[in-house]
Design an enzyme around this catalytic site. Structure first.
Site, PDB file in Angstrom:
ATOM      1  N   TYR A  75       0.852  -1.194   0.000  1.00 25.58           N
ATOM      2  CA  TYR A  75       0.000   0.000   0.000  1.00 25.58           C
ATOM      3  C   TYR A  75       0.881   1.236   0.000  1.00 25.58           C
ATOM      4  CZ  TYR A  75      -5.022  -0.590   0.191  1.00 25.58           C
ATOM      5  OH  TYR A  75      -6.322  -0.782  -0.155  1.00 25.58           O
ATOM      6  N   GLU A  77      -0.592   4.851  -0.452  1.00 21.66           N
ATOM      7  CA  GLU A  77      -1.382   6.071  -0.711  1.00 21.66           C
ATOM      8  C   GLU A  77      -0.545   7.311  -0.453  1.00 21.66           C
ATOM      9  OE1 GLU A  77      -5.131   6.034   1.361  1.00 21.66           O
ATOM     10  OE2 GLU A  77      -5.619   4.093   0.496  1.00 21.66           O
ATOM     11  N   ASP A 252      -6.342  14.933 -24.042  1.00 20.62           N
ATOM     12  CA  ASP A 252      -6.318  13.491 -23.778  1.00 20.62           C
ATOM     13  C   ASP A 252      -5.620  12.855 -24.979  1.00 20.62           C
ATOM     14  OD1 ASP A 252      -6.844  10.805 -23.636  1.00 20.62           O
ATOM     15  OD2 ASP A 252      -8.951  11.025 -23.088  1.00 20.62           O
ATOM     16  N   THR A 281      -3.249   7.152 -21.617  1.00 19.17           N
ATOM     17  CA  THR A 281      -3.067   5.788 -21.143  1.00 19.17           C
ATOM     18  C   THR A 281      -1.634   5.407 -21.496  1.00 19.17           C
ATOM     19  OG1 THR A 281      -3.941   5.012 -23.244  1.00 19.17           O
ATOM     20  CG2 THR A 281      -5.453   5.007 -21.372  1.00 19.17           C
ATOM     21  N   LYS A 284      -1.630   1.912 -25.071  1.00 12.59           N
ATOM     22  CA  LYS A 284      -2.071   1.922 -26.478  1.00 12.59           C
ATOM     23  C   LYS A 284      -0.832   2.074 -27.374  1.00 12.59           C
ATOM     24  CE  LYS A 284      -6.748   3.547 -25.491  1.00 12.59           C
ATOM     25  NZ  LYS A 284      -6.872   4.213 -24.183  1.00 12.59           N
ATOM     26  N   ARG A 290      -1.151  -1.681 -18.887  1.00 13.01           N
ATOM     27  CA  ARG A 290      -2.444  -0.985 -18.796  1.00 13.01           C
ATOM     28  C   ARG A 290      -2.358   0.035 -17.672  1.00 13.01           C
ATOM     29  NH1 ARG A 290      -5.529  -3.302 -22.063  1.00 13.01           N
ATOM     30  NH2 ARG A 290      -7.141  -1.793 -21.606  1.00 13.01           N
TER      31      ARG A 290
HETATM   32  N1  DSN Z   1     -11.210   1.825 -24.727  1.00 15.30           N
HETATM   33  C1  DSN Z   1     -10.429   2.848 -25.356  1.00 15.30           C
HETATM   34  C2  DSN Z   1     -10.528   2.762 -26.826  1.00 15.30           C
HETATM   35  O1  DSN Z   1     -10.740   1.673 -27.314  1.00 15.30           O
HETATM   36  O2  DSN Z   1     -10.370   3.745 -27.508  1.00 15.30           O
HETATM   37  C3  DSN Z   1     -10.797   4.190 -24.885  1.00 15.30           C
HETATM   38  O3  DSN Z   1     -11.378   4.133 -23.634  1.00 15.30           O
END
Ligand code: DSN
Length: 487
Positions: A75, A77, A252, A281, A284, A290
């Site tokens: 933990y 925090e 974003d 994120t 991607k 993730r």
């Molecule tokens: N799930 C992501 C996507 O596929 O674009 C965005 O949240």
């Protein structure tokens, strides 16, 4: 592996990670064999299909292995050097390194590595903007330093002010994300929201229309960025619009962070020098574990730093460690080669559709994704997605602007190049992928269900799935996933 795969991957590396995975699976098997089976099967499935989901990729074994450690048990925090739990010295090392790599990679003054996902990163950003631009000046006006010092009446006044702010973001059907002010999402409920779209004829972002909407609506937050818009955005222009109306620009970049990291998007197309806050994120096009990440200017850094426990649950230290490894990989020169190939391959895929009469939203792409309007094949997105999956092609259905079939059945299929580029696919292979997709869709017919016309039922001409799977297997075998890794 090719120069487009994660750095440091050679025969020894593959063999070593192979031994690690074999040992791990034996341990898992001794407790719950069905999980070991599902894990093996997932690798087999990913190896044997054309993964074209624009938001997915294949992380390196180094990134994946980093997640499977005892950092999961801790933990922590709070934030680096300021924790609510004892014995966080090693978590501090991990979090500080992840943030350092992120700052260096993106040239950002500040980075926060804790968000568990992109949605979490966006929530941290929204609360940081509210805290910085509304709560802090509100407290000062009321002559208080902390919310606990306010009377009930003053607290209600401040809470009402924070709950009365405006957000302008890109609409879901034109490529924005749920968290950019879509009413059913929390972002559309915590703010008064308005959405901007794209030009109804060209499908391109219309900056004049965004500016008019901003002038009229006067948002606190202007959100730029997308999940399904196949074009680049001029973030310098978006910042001009934000400045003119006194808004905070939040970008974003979840989908295209890899193209920013790999210096494909530079200058006005790089959000980091232009936005007040940037979220992403890490899994991607950036090809990490993730998770999420927030970058911010000095003004917003103190509020973002309070993300946990303000918005987030305890940090996932094992994932932050993997973020540090992935960001270190992205700082290698090979990642630029990869990012350029992602953009080139998306272009080849789009050209492959256009020359076979596929109708593309905006007519093409200049990022990593392609949005095909499948109504020209007489199909809904749902029917097309299922027929492609039967044929070993993994995609997702996606709304197109003003979608006649709505957000569930949709009229589009979204394709992305990041994953297959990691496997080593080049322009010729992506052209062949376009050919296979068109072959499947041309051989798919809408079908009726027991109660009449259906947006989900379809028939695929006999032999199509088998023929396309065999053709896909040739491409996949020539570009193996995790070569040398045997389970
Ligand atoms: N799930 C992501 C996507 O596929 O674009 C965005 O949240």
């Amino acid at each position: 592996m090719t120069s487009t795969s994660a750095s440091g991957q050679g025969a020894d590396y593959a063999a070593t990670s192979s031994e690690a995975y074999q040992a791990a699976l034996r341990v898992i098997e001794s407790v719950e064999p069905r999980i070991a089976d599902a894990t093996r099967k997932e690798l087999a499935d990913q190896r044997s299909s054309l993964k074209l989901i624009a938001s997915e990729n294949y992380a390196s074994p180094a990134v994946l292995l980093t997640m499977g450690t005892w950092f999961s048990d801790k933990y922590a925090e709070g934030t680096v050097g300021h924790r609510f739990y004892a014995a966080c010295q090693n978590v501090d090392t991990v979090e500080a390194l992840a943030a350092e790599h992120a700052r260096e990679l993106f040239g950002a003054p500040y980075a926060y590595a804790q968000p568990h996902s992109g949605i979490d990163a966006n929530l941290v950003a929204y609360w940081a903007i509210l805290a910085t631009r509304v709560e802090a000046p509100g407290l000062a006006e009321l002559g208080a330093k902390h919310v606990n010092d306010l009377s009930e009446a003053d607290w209600e006044t401040l809470r009402a002010k924070m709950g009365n702010q405006r957000l302008l973001g890109m609409s879901l059907d034109t490529g924005g994300h749920l968290t950019h002010g879509f009413r059913p999402n929390i972002s559309g409920k915590m703010f008064h929201q308005r959405q901007y779209g794209t030009d109804p004829v060209t499908g391109f972002l219309d900056y004049d229309a965004v500016a008019s909407a901003a002038r009229e609506f006067k948002p606190l937050v202007l959100v730029a960025g997308y999940s399904a818009y196949p074009r680049r955005v001029n973030f310098a222009k978006m910042r001009e619009i934000a400045d003119e109306v006194g808004a905070t620009l939040m970008v974003d970049m979840a989908h295209f962070a890899g193209l920013v990291a790999g210096k494909v998007f530079t200058g006005d197309e790089d959000p980091v020098p232009h936005a007040h806050v940037v979220t992403t994120t890490t899994h991607k096009s950036l090809r990490g574990p993730r998770g999420g990440l927030v970058l911010a200017t000095e003004e917003f850094a103190p509020a973002v730093d309070k993300g946990c426990p303000m918005v987030l649950g305890g940090p996932l230290s094992h994932v932050m460690a993997a973020k540090a490894v992935a960001l270190a990989e992205a700082r290698q020169p090979e990642f630029r080669t990869y990012a350029q190939a992602v953009a080139d391959n998306a272009q080849s895929l789009a050209d492959g559709f256009v020359k076979r009469d596929g109708a593309l939203v905006t007519g093409g792409t200049d990022n990593h994704l392609v949005l095909l309007d499948v109504t020209s094949f007489g199909l809904t997105g749902r029917q097309a997605e299922s027929a492609l999956l039967d044929s070993g092609i993994v995609t997702n259905r996606n709304a197109i602007p003003a979608d006649p079939n709505g957000a569930w059945y949709t009229s589009g299929i979204r394709f992305g190049s990041p994953a297959l580029t990691t496997r080593g696919f080049g322009a010729d292979e992506f052209d062949r992928v376009a050919e296979l997709v068109v072959e499947v869709l041309s051989n798919t017919q809408p079908a009726a269900g027991p109660n009449g016309p259906s947006k989900a039922k379809y028939t695929l001409a006999d032999g199509t799935a088998e023929r396309v799977r065999a053709a896909a297997a040739e491409l996949l075998d020539a570009n193996p996933l995790y070569p040398g890794l045997t389970l």
